[in-house]
Design a protein around this motif. Structure first.
Motif, short mmCIF file in Angstrom:
data_model
loop_
_atom_site.label_atom_id
_atom_site.label_comp_id
_atom_site.label_asym_id
_atom_site.label_seq_id
_atom_site.Cartn_x
_atom_site.Cartn_y
_atom_site.Cartn_z
N VAL A 1 43.18 34.43 -1.42
CA VAL A 1 41.99 33.66 -1.77
C VAL A 1 40.71 34.25 -1.17
O VAL A 1 39.71 34.42 -1.88
N GLU B 1 43.52 35.76 -9.08
CA GLU B 1 44.69 35.12 -8.49
C GLU B 1 45.74 36.10 -8.00
O GLU B 1 46.66 35.73 -7.28
N HIS C 1 35.14 29.88 -0.84
CA HIS C 1 35.93 30.69 0.07
C HIS C 1 35.14 31.88 0.65
O HIS C 1 35.74 32.80 1.21
N LYS D 1 35.75 28.31 -7.37
CA LYS D 1 36.71 29.18 -6.70
C LYS D 1 36.05 30.15 -5.70
O LYS D 1 36.53 30.29 -4.59
#
Length: 176
Positions: free
Chosen positions: A154, A150, A97, A93
């Motif tokens: 992001v 979350e 990003h 995750k």
């Protein structure tokens, strides 16, 4: 057959060297799992980009990894599980990003990500061998980390998580 003892000696030495941690690596204890990694290398890479990454964090009032769901309070028996979950979280995750316009910062992020990927693999193998399971407390802590992550967009969540990497590194240091 005169070469056989020499071959055996060389082969044994080769196997022994491959099992030893490389220079700068240390052994970390995550419950039943023992993993070698160079935390100093990861910390140096993070320190080099920390100010840049943290300056990109627009929300200073929220933390993804810290209190009240502190990693430092995780039971020893749950450390294998939560460590694997956190390394997976960062690999799957966070690092995906975290791209900037600065190639130096991107190279440091990539280096840290590669170290995390290697450690995640080692932890995964150890978890399988030792049948590590997640206790309720560590499951709840990780759910809260995911909920914090979350709850943001992001990119912001990824930069905030990367900016908090020192929290994870400090926890790992205490796992030695």
């Amino acid at each position: 057959m005169r070469g056989s003892p020499l071959f055996l000696c060389l082969f044994s030495t080769s196997c022994w060297v491959n099992l030893m941690p490389t220079a700068g690596d240390r052994i970390f204890h995550f419950g039943a799992c023992r993993v070698s990694m160079s935390l100093a290398e990861i910390r140096a890479g993070f320190t080099a980009i920390k100010a840049d990454i943290q300056s990109r964090d627009p929300i200073r009032t929220l933390s993804i990894l810290s209190h009240p769901h502190s990693l430092h309070k995780v039971k020893s028996s749950d450390r294998c599980c939560i460590a694997h979950q956190l390394f997976t979280f960062y690999v799957d995750k966070v690092f995906k990003h975290c791209r900037t316009e600065d190639s130096f910062v991107n190279r440091k992020i990539s280096s840290i990500a590669n170290s995390f990927l290697s450690t995640r693999r080692k932890l995964g193998q150890c978890r399988e061998q030792n049948n590590c399971t997640c206790g309720e407390e560590s499951t709840e802590k990780f759910k809260q980390i995911l909920a914090n992550y979350e709850g943001l967009n992001v990119t912001s969540a990824a930069m905030k998580s990367l900016g908090e990497l020192d929290i994870l590194l400090d926890w790992m240091e205490k796992s030695r």
